[in-house]
Structure formats: C-alpha cells, structure tokens
Design a protein around this motif. Structure first.
Motif, PDB file in Angstrom:
ATOM      1  N   THR A 214       0.822  -1.214   0.000  1.00 30.10           N
ATOM      2  CA  THR A 214       0.000   0.000   0.000  1.00 30.10           C
ATOM      3  C   THR A 214       0.860   1.270   0.000  1.00 30.10           C
ATOM      4  N   ARG A 215       2.025   1.185   0.629  1.00 31.17           N
ATOM      5  CA  ARG A 215       2.915   2.347   0.644  1.00 31.17           C
ATOM      6  C   ARG A 215       3.376   2.686  -0.772  1.00 31.17           C
ATOM      7  N   GLU A 216       3.629   1.664  -1.570  1.00 30.92           N
ATOM      8  CA  GLU A 216       4.110   1.899  -2.936  1.00 30.92           C
ATOM      9  C   GLU A 216       2.959   2.177  -3.906  1.00 30.92           C
ATOM     10  N   VAL A 217       1.866   1.452  -3.737  1.00 34.80           N
ATOM     11  CA  VAL A 217       0.686   1.633  -4.600  1.00 34.80           C
ATOM     12  C   VAL A 217      -0.531   1.800  -3.694  1.00 34.80           C
ATOM     13  N   PRO A 218      -0.922   3.057  -3.434  1.00 37.12           N
ATOM     14  CA  PRO A 218      -1.959   3.303  -2.416  1.00 37.12           C
ATOM     15  C   PRO A 218      -3.282   2.570  -2.632  1.00 37.12           C
TER      16      PRO A 218
END
Ligand code: GDP
Length: 303
Positions: A214-218
């Motif tokens: 999620t940090r890389e692709v919200p």
C-alpha cells in the motif's frame, strides 16, 4: 460442462439424498424440513446455514402454496441461488483490477490448500487475456515453495521475483512491486506463507506485506484472496474465521471442488462469513480455474 463433472460427487450425495427425500415426500411437514436440514448439514452447508435455509424455505413453501414435489424442488434451488445473491451486489464475486498502475492480488491460506497452484492457473489465464503478469515468491518459509512457484512461472511464461529461502517476505514483495511499477506490469500475484501454527507471526507478516504494497501503490492490494480446500469441509470454514479476524479479506478461492462431496461449504462461507467466493479450483491443470457462478453452482449441486 467442467462444473457439472466436477460437482458430480456433491451431486451424488447431496442431490441423491434430496431426491430420495422428495420421492418419499407426502406433505410439507415438520419431518420433511427436519430431513432437509439433515441433508444440508451432511453436505457441509453448516449448522446455522442449514437451519436458516430450512426456516426460510418453510415460509416460502407456505407463501407459494407449493404442494408438488416439483414445486418444492424448484423453491429449494431458487432459495440457494437467492441466498447467494441477496447479501451482496451481483458483482461482488468478481475480481477487481486497478484503473491505472499495477494491480496487486495477495494470496493467503494454510499450506497445502492450493494457493501456489491457483496463482499459476490465474497467471495463465491473465496472460492469455493479454495482460503482463508478474509473480512474487512471498512464501520464503516453506521448503520448496519458491521452487514450486518458479516452476509455474516457467510453465506459464511469466517472471518470478524471488530471494533465497528464509528472506524477509516483505522485502521480496517490495522488490516485486517496484519491478511491476518500473516495468509496467499489469498484474502482480503475491504468494505468501501459510503456517497457521504460528498464527501471530503469520498475521504480523501478512500485515507487513500489505503495508509495503500500500505504501508503494496506495490503491493496492485490490484483492486479498484466501484459498480454502473444499475437501476439508467445516475445517476450511474455521480457517477462514481465523484469517478473517486478522486479515481484511476481499474474496475466497475454493480449491479442489473436483474432489469433494462437500460443495455445500460454499453456502456456509457465504452465510457465516459474508465473504464472496470469487474463484473455484476444479483440478490441478492450468485450465482448471473458473470464476464462481452461483447459478451454475446451485444447478450443478442439484443436477
Ligand atoms: P499451497 O501449499 O497452498 O501453495 O498448495 P499447492 O498449490 O502446493 O497445492 C497442494 C496440492 O493440491 C497440490 O498437489 C496441487 O496440485 C493440489 N491442488 C491445488 N488445487 C487443486 C484443485 O483445484 N483440484 C485438485 N484436485 N487438486 C488441487
């Protein structure tokens, strides 16, 4: 066709029993519904669900004034379909993909339920649809898991991001997400470890993997799919309950439906967990994966 064949075992027991129940049927009385309840429980629909179906059927049969065997049978089939469809929107048993950027599906489940095999089959299907697929070998714990996924990657013709056994799975997943973004992959399928005996660690690990994604692709992961082995019946249900308490699941993959007389588990999952079954495994080969279709399922079950 495949659905029909695969549900043969369920049908032979469940449907045979139901048919004999209906064959001996004289009136829609308490005894009839008691027997129906038993038949449903034996098909692994689950106790609560069986009672619920039976109660609701009682009402409906009265309402429709159904008297003949045919009318009662039709009411039962329709009930099973309704039960499946009423609680969610019709589309909730479909897989969701990102509008832009890589779609990420996270696969969770206990060892041996068919997680890796499902990833291979889905990769095959997505690739056939023209999507660029990447796999992440996030099960760094089970001996052979990385190798098994690599084999599937070779067979299907899609790359697999991996690190040596016992590496931090979150770092494997981080690398995979980065690669998916930089090299414009459409779908990233992430395998994870399934050691439920160390539940706290496993759940912590899954949470960490989710955070990294999620940090890389919200907007990712778009799906967190729990694989369950249909042949284990009520045991599968209890696994699902355990996972559900700690991991936000978006769907269930019911594997090995080709080898079981316990297709009723689908209804138990729906009614006790409220998580849609999205995919079903009907064998060990690349083509043996299908979208879940409640109407076909209910029809197949009753034959
Ligand atoms: P994992 O530990 O959850 O990754 O499970 P695997 O993918 O290794 O599968 C365990 C075993 O189940 C393997 O022998 C698979 O071939 C088999 N398997 C997986 N899915 C199905 C299915 O839908 N039907 C059948 N008959 N076997 C399956």
């Amino acid at each position: 066709q495949k659905y029909d064949q695969s549900l043969e075992k369920s049908r032979n027991t469940f449907s045979a029993k139901l048919n004999s129940l209906l064959a001996n049927f004289r009136s829609v009385d308490e005894e009839f519904f008691d027997n129906l309840e038993e038949t449903l429980i034996e098909a692994d629909v689950g106790f609560e669900t069986a009672v619920k179906i039976s109660d609701e059927l009682k009402q409906e049969v009265k309402l429709k004034n159904a008297k003949t065997t045919q009318e009662v049978a039709e009411t039962i089939i329709q009930k099973l379909i309704d039960l499946y469809e009423q609680e969610g929107q019709n589309e909730d048993y479909q897989l969701h993909y990102a509008q832009t950027g890589p779609t990420v599906f996270l696969f969770v489940g206990v060892n041996g339920v068919g997680k890796t095999t499902t990833i291979g089959k889905l990769a095959f299907r997505l690739k056939k649809e023209g999507k660029r697929v990447l796999l992440a070998a996030g099960d760094t714990f089970r001996a052979g898991a990385i190798e098994q996924l690599t084999q599937w990657g070779k067979k299907v013709g899609v790359p697999v991001v991996q690190k040596p056994a016992q590496s931090d799975p979150a770092s494997v997943v981080y690398d995979a997400v980065k690669k998916a973004q930089q090299e414009n992959y459409d779908v990233l399928l992430v395998d994870t470890a399934g050691r439920l005996q160390n539940k706290v660690n496993l759940m912590r690990e899954l949470a960490k993997i989710s955070r990294v994604i999620t940090r890389e692709v919200p907007t990712a992961p778009q799906e967190v799919l729990l694989a369950l082995d249909a042949t284990t019946g009520q045991n599968a249900l209890s696994q699902a309950k355990q996972f559900k308490t700690t991991t936000p699941l978006t769907g269930i993959i019911l594997t090995k439906l080709d080898g079981t007389a316990r297709g009723g588990i689908v209804l138990a999952i729906r009614n006790e967990l409220h998580i849609p079954v999205k995919l079903v495994g009907l064998g060990e080969k690349m083509n043996d994966l299908q979208d879940f279709d409640p109407e076909k399922f209910a029809a197949g079950l009753f034959g």
